[in-house]
Scaffold this motif. Sequence first.
Motif, mmCIF file in Angstrom:
data_model
loop_
_atom_site.group_PDB
_atom_site.id
_atom_site.type_symbol
_atom_site.label_atom_id
_atom_site.label_comp_id
_atom_site.label_asym_id
_atom_site.label_seq_id
_atom_site.Cartn_x
_atom_site.Cartn_y
_atom_site.Cartn_z
ATOM 1 N N UNK A 43 -94.367 72.380 167.232
ATOM 2 C CA UNK A 43 -93.044 72.362 166.608
ATOM 3 C C UNK A 43 -92.218 71.193 167.146
ATOM 4 N N UNK A 44 -92.243 70.978 168.445
ATOM 5 C CA UNK A 44 -91.498 69.870 169.046
ATOM 6 C C UNK A 44 -92.009 68.529 168.515
ATOM 7 N N UNK A 45 -93.335 68.369 168.440
ATOM 8 C CA UNK A 45 -93.901 67.110 167.930
ATOM 9 C C UNK A 45 -93.425 66.848 166.505
ATOM 10 N N UNK A 46 -93.420 67.892 165.680
ATOM 11 C CA UNK A 46 -92.972 67.701 164.296
ATOM 12 C C UNK A 46 -91.477 67.424 164.221
ATOM 13 N N UNK A 47 -90.696 68.048 165.089
ATOM 14 C CA UNK A 47 -89.254 67.791 165.108
ATOM 15 C C UNK A 47 -88.936 66.370 165.577
ATOM 16 N N UNK A 48 -89.800 65.787 166.392
ATOM 17 C CA UNK A 48 -89.578 64.422 166.869
ATOM 18 C C UNK A 48 -89.939 63.361 165.833
ATOM 19 N N UNK A 49 -90.728 63.732 164.825
ATOM 20 C CA UNK A 49 -91.161 62.762 163.820
ATOM 21 C C UNK A 49 -89.973 62.008 163.194
ATOM 22 N N UNK B 216 -87.142 61.276 164.334
ATOM 23 C CA UNK B 216 -86.430 60.422 165.285
ATOM 24 C C UNK B 216 -87.035 59.030 165.377
ATOM 25 N N UNK B 217 -88.261 58.868 164.920
ATOM 26 C CA UNK B 217 -88.887 57.545 164.969
ATOM 27 C C UNK B 217 -88.130 56.549 164.096
ATOM 28 N N UNK B 218 -87.433 57.031 163.081
ATOM 29 C CA UNK B 218 -86.688 56.136 162.177
ATOM 30 C C UNK B 218 -85.521 55.435 162.866
ATOM 31 N N UNK B 219 -85.000 56.027 163.923
ATOM 32 C CA UNK B 219 -83.820 55.442 164.573
ATOM 33 C C UNK B 219 -84.155 54.626 165.818
ATOM 34 N N UNK B 220 -85.421 54.527 166.145
ATOM 35 C CA UNK B 220 -85.810 53.758 167.330
ATOM 36 C C UNK B 220 -85.596 52.259 167.089
ATOM 37 N N UNK B 221 -85.089 51.553 168.090
ATOM 38 C CA UNK B 221 -84.854 50.108 167.939
ATOM 39 C C UNK B 221 -86.112 49.284 168.235
ATOM 40 N N UNK B 222 -87.175 49.572 167.479
ATOM 41 C CA UNK B 222 -88.448 48.876 167.652
ATOM 42 C C UNK B 222 -88.935 48.407 166.285
ATOM 43 N N UNK B 223 -90.042 47.703 166.263
ATOM 44 C CA UNK B 223 -90.581 47.182 165.004
ATOM 45 C C UNK B 223 -90.996 48.318 164.062
ATOM 46 N N UNK B 224 -91.007 48.015 162.777
ATOM 47 C CA UNK B 224 -91.417 48.992 161.764
ATOM 48 C C UNK B 224 -92.850 49.465 162.024
ATOM 49 N N UNK B 225 -93.714 48.540 162.394
ATOM 50 C CA UNK B 225 -95.110 48.879 162.662
ATOM 51 C C UNK B 225 -95.216 49.880 163.822
ATOM 52 N N UNK C 25 -98.578 59.270 165.113
ATOM 53 C CA UNK C 25 -99.089 59.852 166.350
ATOM 54 C C UNK C 25 -98.448 61.219 166.601
ATOM 55 N N UNK C 26 -97.144 61.339 166.386
ATOM 56 C CA UNK C 26 -96.472 62.632 166.551
ATOM 57 C C UNK C 26 -96.994 63.656 165.533
ATOM 58 N N UNK C 27 -97.226 63.218 164.318
ATOM 59 C CA UNK C 27 -97.793 64.114 163.302
ATOM 60 C C UNK C 27 -99.202 64.553 163.711
ATOM 61 N N UNK C 28 -99.972 63.629 164.262
ATOM 62 C CA UNK C 28 -101.315 63.968 164.744
ATOM 63 C C UNK C 28 -101.244 64.972 165.889
#
Length: 186
Positions: free
Chosen positions: A139-145, A147-156, A164-167
């Motif tokens: 559940x935590x891994x899926x809830x973190x998915x 949050x990847x959209x707001x990270x200040x890193x490259x799209x890739x 990876x979180x979905x996996x």
Amino acid sequence: MTYYGTFGELILVCSLIYISYIWHKSVTIPPLFKHITLVCFALIAITALLGSARFAGVNSVIPTHDTLSWISKHIAMLLYAAGLAYTVINYKAKIVLAVIVLVAMSQLLGTLGVDLVLFVSLLFYAFFTQVKPPSIFALIALLLVPTTAILPVSYDFKMGLFHLLLALHFFFIALSIKIQKNQHLD
């Protein structure tokens, strides 16, 4: 190009193969849900394989990957999550009815409704399963998915982490089902 997205998608495919194997061998999952969900896992895996090609630079797969991504999230993930919750709620009609109502509402609420159904279904699973730690990690891994959209890193890198979180989500659910199977056989 760094290929984080490709790598994340390939890890997701491996995780889907693992959960499909565990799901197929489970004695606690009703046959109808087992078969429907295995089809859902296959669809998500095909989507991930196309995604791995997309993030490796094969632009011709983008329209197909986008369409299959929508189907995977709005249909396959919903069926999987509702089926997963159904396996542990001991046929309590009120909860099943609530999940069905939420699924119906999701079409009116769009992505927010889909996310709500996924969350509620997985919350039911985490709450009612006897195997708490892996289901809570899933559940935590899926809830973190998201949050990847707001990270200040490259799209890739975002796409690699997203997948990876979905996996990890699917891996922890598979682990939970495997432990339940072992407890059921004891």
